[in-house]
Design an enzyme around this catalytic site. Structure first.
Site, PDB file in Angstrom:
ATOM      1  N   LYS A   1       0.871  -1.179   0.000  1.00 15.40           N
ATOM      2  CA  LYS A   1       0.000   0.000   0.000  1.00 15.40           C
ATOM      3  C   LYS A   1       0.906   1.227   0.000  1.00 15.40           C
ATOM      4  CE  LYS A   1      -4.098  -1.970   0.083  1.00 15.40           C
ATOM      5  NZ  LYS A   1      -5.135  -1.740  -0.921  1.00 15.40           N
TER       6      LYS A   1
ATOM      7  N   LYS B   1     -12.099  -7.468  -9.216  1.00 15.69           N
ATOM      8  CA  LYS B   1     -12.715  -7.832  -7.935  1.00 15.69           C
ATOM      9  C   LYS B   1     -14.180  -8.135  -8.204  1.00 15.69           C
ATOM     10  CE  LYS B   1      -9.612  -5.264  -4.961  1.00 15.69           C
ATOM     11  NZ  LYS B   1      -9.328  -3.962  -4.344  1.00 15.69           N
TER      12      LYS B   1
ATOM     13  N   ASP C   1      -0.002  -0.200  -4.511  1.00 10.12           N
ATOM     14  CA  ASP C   1      -1.421   0.130  -4.664  1.00 10.12           C
ATOM     15  C   ASP C   1      -1.667   1.472  -3.984  1.00 10.12           C
ATOM     16  OD1 ASP C   1      -4.125   0.239  -4.952  1.00 10.12           O
ATOM     17  OD2 ASP C   1      -4.574  -1.527  -3.720  1.00 10.12           O
TER      18      ASP C   1
ATOM     19  N   ASN D   1      -4.616   3.272  -4.153  1.00 11.43           N
ATOM     20  CA  ASN D   1      -6.018   3.515  -3.774  1.00 11.43           C
ATOM     21  C   ASN D   1      -6.438   4.963  -4.028  1.00 11.43           C
ATOM     22  OD1 ASN D   1      -5.383   1.103  -1.387  1.00 11.43           O
ATOM     23  ND2 ASN D   1      -7.162   0.906  -2.716  1.00 11.43           N
TER      24      ASN D   1
ATOM     25  N   GLU E   1      -0.886   0.318  -9.032  1.00 10.89           N
ATOM     26  CA  GLU E   1      -2.328   0.069  -9.008  1.00 10.89           C
ATOM     27  C   GLU E   1      -3.081   1.331  -8.584  1.00 10.89           C
ATOM     28  OE1 GLU E   1      -3.148  -3.438  -6.722  1.00 10.89           O
ATOM     29  OE2 GLU E   1      -5.293  -3.038  -6.643  1.00 10.89           O
TER      30      GLU E   1
END
Ligand SMILES: [Mg+2]
Length: 369
Positions: free
Chosen positions: A163, A262, A188, A190, A213
């Site tokens: 993350k 997902k 990632d 987010n 990501e």
């Protein structure tokens, strides 16, 4: 198949220690759980949007209400021959893909039980094996992170995902890359950044990441295409891809080189299969991600991760990492870290553990045709 009885539940399943991402910190994973009964067989479907409108605008309570008021009345007492038919029936309901996903998964569980084949075969896979990586959230120190990575790579995980957000970015990555020069790593974000962070995002190229990501806004495609044209590291879209149509558009404008599929975010197994096929048709990489599902959901993710065009290790967190007690039984486990092998029993082959179901159900409703 004829839908005779439907149950819907809102679940709050506590986790061992707080999980921190760009959205903040959480102490439990919230989900909705659906069962569809067709005579002798019952299919289960779990979707885990979380307990607030942060990953997407949907969360457990919105999905419970939409399920109760709009989805159940459309499905109860109907004969639904395919996942596409289920999605078509629910198409007038805009958004609320996590709710749709729970019903779609329950339909596929029921379908594969009736066909007497394991779910992964019903999806079109010929292999029961999938490969998985390991994800690290924001931690208290670099030393803690490096020790964690050392441990999981020694166990056999083929890649790690980190993350990445303001306060936990280039210095963290430099520490990891200098300690693990050959490890497959991706980050990632987010949606923590915008194009005004381009200078920082360009610096990521020096770390030989497998991909970045979702660096930019959660519903953006165009800025991601701009970013991808200016950096060498492949962009992977997660939050931005909520439908097969958006996947098609992202591919058309070259917004990404990978898609993290997902099933909850895209509305179930049926659209996940469509996105997987689009990626295969256009040479875009894809892999599966999770939303903190119990074994009920992680087994769905693992089943999808066996599909032939999945070309990067998926995110399927070992449940012992999160949960004090798993909602699903049996728990998806492996004696070969980095790999899951699915059982060959019919259907999803995971049901709620009665004790966990009782403890973690926040509200519940049953409907009979
Ligand atoms: Mg992500």
């Amino acid at each position: 198949m004829y839908i005779k009885h439907v149950s819907i539940r809102r679940i709050c399943n506590p986790i061992k220690r707080p999980y921190r991402t760009a959205f903040g910190s959480q102490n439990a994973f919230n989900s909705i759980l659906v069962s569809l009964n067709s005579g002798d067989y019952t299919g289960w479907g779990e979707a885990s949007p979380g307990g607030g409108p942060f990953f997407s605008s949907e969360y457990d309570l919105t999905e419970y209400c939409v399920s109760r008021d709009f989805i159940v009345p459309q499905l109860l007492g109907k004969d639904i021959p395919s996942g596409e038919d289920l999605q078509n029936i629910l198409a007038p309901i805009r958004g609320h893909r996590f709710a749709k996903a729970a019903f779609d998964v329950a339909w596929w569980d029921l379908h594969s039980q009736l066909q007497k084949i394991p779910l992964y075969r019903a999806l079109g896979s010929t292999s029961n094996t999938c490969h998985i990586g390991y994800t690290f959230g924001v931690m208290d120190s670099f030393d803690e992170l490096l020790a964690g990575i050392e441990q999981v790579t020694r166990l056999g995980y083929p890649r790690v995902k980190l993350k990445f957000c303001p306060g936990w970015e280039l210095d963290m990555l430099a520490a990891v890359r200098s300690t693990f020069p050959n490890l497959t790593i991706h980050i990632d974000c987010n949606s923590a950044y915008t194009l005004s962070d381009l200078a920082m995002l360009k610096k990521l190229d020096q770390f030989q990441l497998a991909m970045i990501e979702q660096p930019l806004q959660h519903d953006d495609l165009i800025d991601h295409a701009t970013l991808q044209s200016k950096i060498g590291t492949p962009v992977c879209l997660d939050e931005s891809i909520t439908t097969p149509e958006q996947a098609q558009q992202a591919i058309s404008i070259k917004a990404c080189q990978y898609i993290n599929i997902k099933y909850g975010r895209v509305g179930g197994i049926t659209p996940a299969l469509q996105i997987h096929q689009l990626c295969a048709d256009h040479g875009i990489g894809c892999w599966l991600g999770g939303m903190g599902e119990s074994s009920l959901g992680t087994t769905v993710v693992a089943s999808l991760a066996t599909l032939p065009h999945i070309n990067y290790p998926s995110d399927i967190s070992p449940s012992e990492k999160f949960y004090v007690q798993n909602l699903g039984k049996p728990v998806l486990t492996t004696n070969q870290p980095g790999t899951y092998q699915l059982r060959d029993n019919p259907g999803l082959d995971v049901v709620p553990d009665p004790d966990a179901l009782h403890k973690f159900t926040v509200e519940k409703e049953d409907f009979y045709a």
